[in-house]
Structures are given as C-alpha cells and as structure tokens.
Enzyme design. Structure first.
Site, short mmCIF file in Angstrom:
data_model
loop_
_atom_site.label_atom_id
_atom_site.label_comp_id
_atom_site.label_asym_id
_atom_site.label_seq_id
_atom_site.Cartn_x
_atom_site.Cartn_y
_atom_site.Cartn_z
N CYS A 152 -63.17 -27.09 -10.95
CA CYS A 152 -62.68 -27.73 -9.72
C CYS A 152 -63.69 -28.58 -8.97
CB CYS A 152 -62.16 -26.65 -8.78
SG CYS A 152 -60.91 -25.57 -9.49
N HIS A 196 -62.70 -27.87 -1.16
CA HIS A 196 -63.59 -27.29 -2.19
C HIS A 196 -64.85 -28.13 -2.44
CE1 HIS A 196 -63.73 -24.62 -6.06
NE2 HIS A 196 -64.58 -24.25 -5.10
#
Length: 503
Positions: free
Chosen positions: A76, A132
C-alpha cells in the site's frame, strides 16, 4: 488629458483581454478524478474474464484506454507515496514495508505532492478515503499537503462499519476524519457507500469556475472481509466464503464508481473530465483476491504483486476503446496529470516518472524503457552473492529493462493460484516457489512470458549481469530507508480515543 484617457483605456483593454484569456485558458483545464482501489486482484475485474461482475468499471474502461502493461507496487504505502510524489520509494526512504500507525514515519515534505501542484495551478483539490502516508505530525496530514478538503482514514486498514482500528494493546480506536475533526457519527455506515457519498458531495458542491482534482482512495477491497448481505448474495454460486464476500465487496465498489461518474455527468463536469482508475497492488489471495494467470500475490515481487489493473476514461481521451501495452508506472501519473492540468514541475526533487499522456491518449510509444520495482536493503537477505563487483544478489530487488525482468533476493511466494470458484484450472502450479529456497536470481522475458514460467537466468548470464549493473546504479542514488520502531505515545487513548498526530 485626452492622450492620458486614451492611454488608460488602452491599458484597461489589455488588462481585460489578459483576464479574459486567463479565464478562457483556465476553462480548458480538465477536471481530474483519480480512483484508487485497495488490494484489487488482476483477475477480479470483469474485462479480465472474472466471474465478478463490474459493469461500471468495464464500461468506463471499454470507452477509454485499458493499460495492460501498467505497474504499481506490491503493497500500500509505496504505491501511494509514488503516486503522490512521482518518485521511486528508494528516493523517499519508504522502500521497506508500509507505514504502520504506531510508527513516526511519513512521506517526506521535501518535495511537493500532486495535490500541492494541482492547487498551485488553480484547482480545487479534494481527497476522500485512505491516506496511509503518515500522520504522526500535523505537517504530514492531507489537509496540510495541498488538499482543500479531506474525509477518510489515516491508517492502512480498519473496520468497514465501525471505522476503528486496534492499537498494539488490542483496543480499537476511531480513525475517521472530516478534515481536522473526528467523525463519530458514521457507525454502521459501510465505507464504500460513505466514501462514494462524500466524493459525490464534493462534486455537487464544486465551484465550476475552477477545475476539479478529486482523489478517491477506496478502502475496498482490503481486508477485513465485510460487505452488506445483498452484495454477497449475488455470488452464492462461489463456494469459498472469503472469495464470495470479496466478490460482493468488488460489486459494492463498482456500484460506487458508477454513482460517482453519474454525478459528474449530472453536474455537467464529465465532458471535461479525465478519469483514472488504478489498484494499489495485487490481490491478497488469503483474503479472497486473485491474480490468475499471473504468478504470486500482494507483497511479492512476482507479477501478481504489482502488475496492476489500470485504465483512463473520459471524453478527453483521443483514442477511446483501445488497449495500451506500453510500459507505464504509477510514478508516471505525477508528471502526466500535473502537465495535463497546465501545471509546472518546477520546485520538485528529481522525478522518476514520465509524462505519458501522449502514450495514453494517442498511442504514442512509452517514454519509459527502465522500471525499478524496488530495492529493499532491510529485507532479510537470501542465499549467497552470485556475482562480484556489482549488485548483491542476496538483496531483495526487482527491475524491468525493456522486455526483461530481473528479481534478486527473496521475492515472496511465487505460486500460480487459480480462482477458487473455477475448478477447471490445473492446480499443479500451486506452491511452485518456496520462500525458504536459497536461489536468489530470476530472469524473465515478461513480454513473451508474462506469467513467469520460464526462468532464463542460467541461459542468459550476460543479461543478468547487465541488469544487475542497472540495479547497482539505482542503488547508488538511494536514500537510507526509514523504518522507525513503534512509539507508545501513538496510543489513541492519549488523544480522546482517535488516531491522529502525537508529535
């Protein structure tokens, strides 16, 4: 006096024309909508032959350009950092793992991210969904990095209904933010629906005198596997429960994309919109995802880890209904979209991406011949170094040069995993590679062998050495990786039970 009046009138006319010209030019700036899916498998979109139905994504891709030689990262944070910065993770210090919520780590502020560049050239900039990219200090929060508005969560994963994530002690805390304020009022509101609604709200409230930049980073279809029953029930024929729920999650996301694009049309924005869809990495087979016929899955250096789903759609694409097999990487979006927006790349650190709009829109050859997948010196070494005076083959790395791909170190599990709902595939390919092996060099012609069945490293040692030299050259430009230990001060219990900055 008359001369002065004439001169003033002339200056007024020139000023008016300049303003009019600027407005006219601004009107030509396209709206840019970027939708990023999470852990979305290569086999899990309709137009790749999946049993999972994605009519809205299929229609958008079919009327646009499907990117079939498109690469992201295996996990990610690296993909998101490269999307926003246009720079390889070896140049931002994020080449090892992800940013965990308890780590004081973030994408550096030493180079402007995409939102800042869009804002610089007059765009309204909005983000909805998963960040993130670090949040331990205020300066790293999305609303302090170029986004006019932000709604979403800062960590890497959480519950779809409660919007909570557990701390090291196992207790769960809220991670849902409306700009700099926590949103405690969305319990039981499924995130795919919630994020779609928030994105549509941004579209409806948009000031049409400005171009729009909207970044929608869905939580879908990352674990935990959660979806309203009505979506799961569409796939009752899939026996594997994880796969069945995952399929429902894909359908919920597809429906959201359809609703968003309809809103863009209803608001009169679609005709001047460039719409981009991408996954952030390969599917996680342990959580229902599938990348068949590609080898491997999320977190691996095999094609299943980072050969991504991607397409570009909208009326501004000059070659609709086409398939591009030109090499494109997630770092390319930064210069491509900023240039398309009429922005400048001045003030950025050296970019690793290329402006690929001509390749995408008109089918021109890609500007990219070399693609560094990653070099991770912190990952455990594997085997013995095979070649002296060049890149250490024990180090986990992968690179693409033209048709050829080289992997070194431990690439992760390289099994071929057939879709669990399809029993017609032979299963003898599964567990072909074991991570305990001491082998640490693989070479493939990805154009001829996209599923990585034929390792050429023993037959073509000269090519191996040539590509190792490329890795060595890249490694000389790398900054030290940042992967700090967990900080107990990150505990949300110290800040009202909400994840957020602690330094």
């Amino acid at each position: 006096m008359a001369a002065n009046k004439k001169q003033s009138f002339t200056l007024f006319c020139w000023a008016f024309l300049a303003v009019y010209s600027a407005i006219a030019q601004g009107a030509k700036q396209p709206n840019i909508v970027f939708v990023l899916a999470d852990d979305y498998g290569f086999n899990d979109i309709g137009y790749h032959g999946s049993v999972i139905k994605t009519p809205h994504l299929d229609k958008l891709a079919g009327s646009g350009v499907k990117l079939e030689n498109y690469y992201v990262q295996p996990i990610c944070t690296p993909t998101r950092s490269q999307l926003m910065s246009g720079r390889y993770q070896i140049h931002t210090g994020l080449q090892h793992g992800i940013i965990w919520p308890e780590q004081p780590n973030a994408l550096p502020t030493d180079s402007p991210i995409m939102a800042e560049k869009m804002k610089e050239c007059g765009y309204s900039t909005h983000m909805v969904g998963k960040w993130h990219l670090g949040f331990y200090k205020d300066e790293y929060l999305p609303w302090n990095r170029g986004f006019d508005s932000y709604y979403g969560y800062l960590t890497g994963s959480e519950e779809y209904y409660t919007h909570k994530r557990s701390f090291l002690n196992g207790k769960e805390y809220l991670d849902l933010h409306d700009q700099d304020k926590p949103d405690f009022n969305q319990s039981h509101h499924y995130s795919a629906h919630l994020f779609t609604q928030k994105a549509i709200q941004r579209v409806k409230e948009h000031d049409k005198s400005k171009p729009l930049f909207l970044y929608l980073a869905y939580q879908s279809v990352h674990s935990p596997l959660q979806v309203p029953k009505r979506y799961e029930e569409r796939y009752s024929f899939i026996k594997n429960r994880k796969r069945r729920i995952y399929a429902g999650m894909v359908s919920a996301m597809d429906e959201g994309v359809g609703n968003l694009t309809q809103a863009l049309k209803d608001e009169g924005l679609w005709d001047n919109t460039v719409f981009v869809f991408s996954t952030d990495n390969g599917g996680q087979v342990h959580e229902g995802g599938n990348n068949f016929p590609l080898r491997g899955w999320k977190a691996s250096l095999w094609e299943g880890g980072f050969h991504g789903i991607g397409f570009v759609s909208g009326p501004l694409v000059k070659s609709p209904g086409t398939v591009s097999k030109e090499l494109i990487h997630v770092t390319d979006w930064y210069p491509t979209l900023v240039k398309l927006a009429g922005g400048s790349l001045n003030g950025t650190k050296p970019l690793d991406g290329y402006d690929q709009w001509d390749t995408i829109s008109t089918g021109a050859p890609s500007k990219r011949h070399v693609l560094l997948h990653n070099i991770d010196i912190l990952y455990r070494h594997s085997g013995q170094q095979l070649y002296n005076h060049t890149f250490d083959t024990r180090v986990r790395a992968a690179i693409r040069v033209g048709d050829m791909k080289l992997i070194t170190g431990n690439p992760g599990n390289g099994s071929w995993v057939p879709p669990p709902e399809n029993d017609s595939h032979d299963l003898h390919f599964v567990s072909e590679f074991h991570s305990s092996t001491t082998k640490n060099v693989w070479l493939f012609n990805i154009t001829a062998d996209p599923t990585e069945h034929h390792d050429l490293s023993d037959k073509m040692p000269d090519v191996v050495v040539y590509m190792l030299k490329h890795l060595e050259n890249f490694n000389r430009t790398a900054v030290p990786p940042r992967y700090p230990p967990y900080d107990r001060k990150s505990n949300p219990a110290l800040r009202g039970g909400v994840w957020g900055p602690w330094m």
